[in-house]
Design an enzyme around this catalytic site. Structure first.
Site, PDB file in Angstrom:
ATOM      1  N   ARG A  53       0.707  -1.115   0.122  1.00 53.62           N
ATOM      2  CA  ARG A  53      -0.056  -0.004  -0.138  1.00 53.62           C
ATOM      3  C   ARG A  53       0.939   1.169   0.079  1.00 53.62           C
ATOM      4  NH1 ARG A  53       1.591   1.786   4.070  1.00 53.62           N
ATOM      5  NH2 ARG A  53       0.750   3.656   3.710  1.00 53.62           N
ATOM      6  N   GLY A  54       0.435   2.496   0.045  1.00 57.01           N
ATOM      7  CA  GLY A  54       1.115   3.566  -0.181  1.00 57.01           C
ATOM      8  C   GLY A  54       1.232   3.973  -1.762  1.00 57.01           C
ATOM      9  N   ALA A  55       0.867   5.015  -2.280  1.00 54.65           N
ATOM     10  CA  ALA A  55       0.879   5.462  -3.720  1.00 54.65           C
ATOM     11  C   ALA A  55       2.148   4.984  -4.540  1.00 54.65           C
ATOM     12  CB  ALA A  55       0.605   6.855  -3.881  1.00 54.65           C
ATOM     13  N   GLN A 200      -3.187   3.076   9.389  1.00 54.89           N
ATOM     14  CA  GLN A 200      -1.651   3.057   9.000  1.00 54.89           C
ATOM     15  C   GLN A 200      -0.690   3.629   9.938  1.00 54.89           C
ATOM     16  OE1 GLN A 200      -4.594   3.721   7.327  1.00 54.89           O
ATOM     17  NE2 GLN A 200      -4.430   2.904   5.173  1.00 54.89           N
ATOM     18  N   ASP A 240      -1.740  10.916  -2.356  1.00 52.16           N
ATOM     19  CA  ASP A 240      -1.959   9.977  -3.350  1.00 52.16           C
ATOM     20  C   ASP A 240      -2.153  10.352  -4.861  1.00 52.16           C
ATOM     21  OD1 ASP A 240      -3.028   8.931  -0.689  1.00 52.16           O
ATOM     22  OD2 ASP A 240      -2.543   7.336  -1.690  1.00 52.16           O
ATOM     23  N   LYS A 251      -4.846  10.346   2.643  1.00 48.50           N
ATOM     24  CA  LYS A 251      -5.615   9.682   3.470  1.00 48.50           C
ATOM     25  C   LYS A 251      -6.896  10.189   4.036  1.00 48.50           C
ATOM     26  CE  LYS A 251      -5.557   5.903   3.740  1.00 48.50           C
ATOM     27  NZ  LYS A 251      -6.454   5.040   2.963  1.00 48.50           N
TER      28      LYS A 251
HETATM   29  O1  MRU Z   1      -4.909   3.258   1.598  1.00 49.31           O
HETATM   30  P1  MRU Z   1      -3.415   3.306   1.400  1.00 49.31           P
HETATM   31  O2  MRU Z   1      -2.725   2.903   2.792  1.00 49.31           O
HETATM   32  O3  MRU Z   1      -2.611   2.787   0.347  1.00 49.31           O
HETATM   33  O4  MRU Z   1      -3.156   4.775   1.635  1.00 49.31           O
HETATM   34  C1  MRU Z   1      -2.492   5.580   0.968  1.00 49.31           C
HETATM   35  C2  MRU Z   1      -1.177   6.232   1.972  1.00 49.31           C
HETATM   36  O5  MRU Z   1      -0.202   5.489   2.109  1.00 49.31           O
HETATM   37  C3  MRU Z   1      -1.482   7.581   2.211  1.00 49.31           C
HETATM   38  O6  MRU Z   1      -2.365   8.031   1.690  1.00 49.31           O
HETATM   39  C4  MRU Z   1      -0.026   8.239   2.029  1.00 49.31           C
HETATM   40  O7  MRU Z   1      -0.359   9.243   3.191  1.00 49.31           O
HETATM   41  C5  MRU Z   1       0.078   8.774   0.830  1.00 49.31           C
HETATM   42  S1  MRU Z   1       1.176   7.646   0.092  1.00 49.31           S
HETATM   43  C6  MRU Z   1       2.759   8.236   0.525  1.00 49.31           C
END
Ligand code: MRU
Length: 359
Positions: A53-55, A200, A240, A251
């Site tokens: 997970r994480g963009a 998270q 994201d 998020k």
């Molecule tokens: O739903 P997730 O855990 O994949 O969420 C994305 C994120 O990790 C966050 O929104 C984050 O702040 C940005 S991605 C570095």
């Protein structure tokens, strides 16, 4: 980053095999597990169920997913079908589509027989680029933080969600300046909000602990009070998707922190690489917001007193819930965006990327 003293990335190709290993983030923070992806479908499922997970990490996983697919079939039809399957896994983080577009423009001109090897190479390059960009974000972000100091003994930072090493291939986005500060010997402390419902923030606490960075976990609802009390030098979050006008999808809960930061005159900073900026998206209203399963609210995950992982029901299965996974913070609430190219006002992204001026 290091896990128990061993340097590690979040994703890596398995030596001597056509497979990819990832850290299973659904097991953290209670257990550290590595999960092996053998096929396209494994990569798609790992993204969908948030083992990765994480963009930025989602984008890199999709690139490797395409390489896994092309090992089996590499004609145009198979390539496009694999890209379509991966693109449908999660809608908000634009890095996913960015990585797939980069892979396709590299691979489609090649004869099918040459595509699989080229795909593995391109995916590795995307991963390496992500590491380099995050390292640069760390350096630029640290400069910005130091320039904003007003003589405080300690650098106090608040963050939301996980935009650290685990959300990228290494270093992180929002946490990269924190690691850069810590590694430079600067006294830094991070306020980490839980980030319900997927928590998270607990991943953020886990990775900060691995690196030895002092931090304190807070309930999401405590952020307003702490910001109003004073003493926090900046809020830094990841993103994201950033629209061309600087509106930031991140998020769920991010926008509330931006509002509280503005009310308390605390700088609100967004750290993200180029792959998170969507110049084709005019503003935040055009960003698709992922709606996730209601059971993420109805069920709690954790360990019992004996350390055995399990789930607890906090709402009946029939309880009506809404679970939007992201929100949009308007550019007007973002003080600076930090990218691998430097820092800019949120509404001046094109100053960092002049080659995008005609989009
Ligand atoms: O739903 P997730 O855990 O994949 O969420 C994305 C994120 O990790 C966050 O929104 C984050 O702040 C940005 S991605 C570095």
């Amino acid at each position: 980053m290091q896990v128990n003293g061993t340097p590690l990335r979040t994703i890596w190709p398995v030596a001597g095999a056509r497979a990819v290993d990832v850290i299973d983030q659904t097991a953290l923070p209670h257990a550290f597990r590595v999960h092996r992806l053998h096929r396209l479908e494994d990569a798609a499922e790992a993204i969908r169920c948030m083992q990765v997970r994480g963009a930025p990490l989602i984008g890199v996983t999709a690139a490797y997913g395409l390489a896994l697919a092309l090992d089996r079939r590499a004609d145009d039809e198979a390539l496009l079908a694999a890209a379509h399957l991966l693109a449908a896994t999660r809608p908000t983080a634009v890095n996913l589509r960015w990585a797939l577009a980069r892979m396709q423009s590299r691979l489609l001109p090649l004869p099918p027989a040459a595509r699989a090897d080229a795909a593995w190479l391109e995916a590795a390059t995307i991963a390496d680029d992500d590491v380099d960009q995050c390292r640069r974000i760390g350096a630029h972000g640290l400069q910005l933080l130091l320039a904003g100091r007003r003589g405080e003994a300690r650098l106090e930072i608040m963050t939301h969600c996980n935009a650290g090493w685990l959300a990228t291939v290494d270093h992180g986005t929002a946490l990269a300046p924190v690691y850069a500060a810590f590694d430079a010997g600067i006294d830094v402390h991070v306020w980490v909000s839980e980030t319900r419902p997927r928590n998270q923030g607990l991943l953020t606490a886990w990775e900060l602990r691995q690196h030895g960075v002092p931090h304190t976990v807070i309930a999401d609802n405590a952020a307003g009070l702490l910001l109003a009390r004073g003493g926090i030098g900046a809020v830094i979050v990841g993103a994201d998707r950033i629209a061309a006008n600087g509106d930031v999808a991140n998020k769920i809960g991010t926008c509330l922190k931006a509002l509280a930061a503005r009310a308390a005159s605390v700088p609100f900073l967004v750290a993200a690489p180029r792959s998170t900026i969507d110049f084709a998206c005019a503003n935040g209203a055009a960003i698709p917001i992922e709606e996730r399963a209601g059971d993420e609210l109805r069920l709690l995950h954790g360990c019992d007193a004996a350390g055995v992982p399990g789930e607890l029901r906090q709402l009946p299965a029939t309880a009506a819930v809404a679970n939007p996974a992201f929100d949009v913070t308007p550019a007007s609430l973002v003080d600076r965006i930090i990218s691998e190219r430097g820092c800019c006002a949120a509404d001046s992204l094109r100053a960092l990327y002049p080659e995008q001026a005609d989009d």
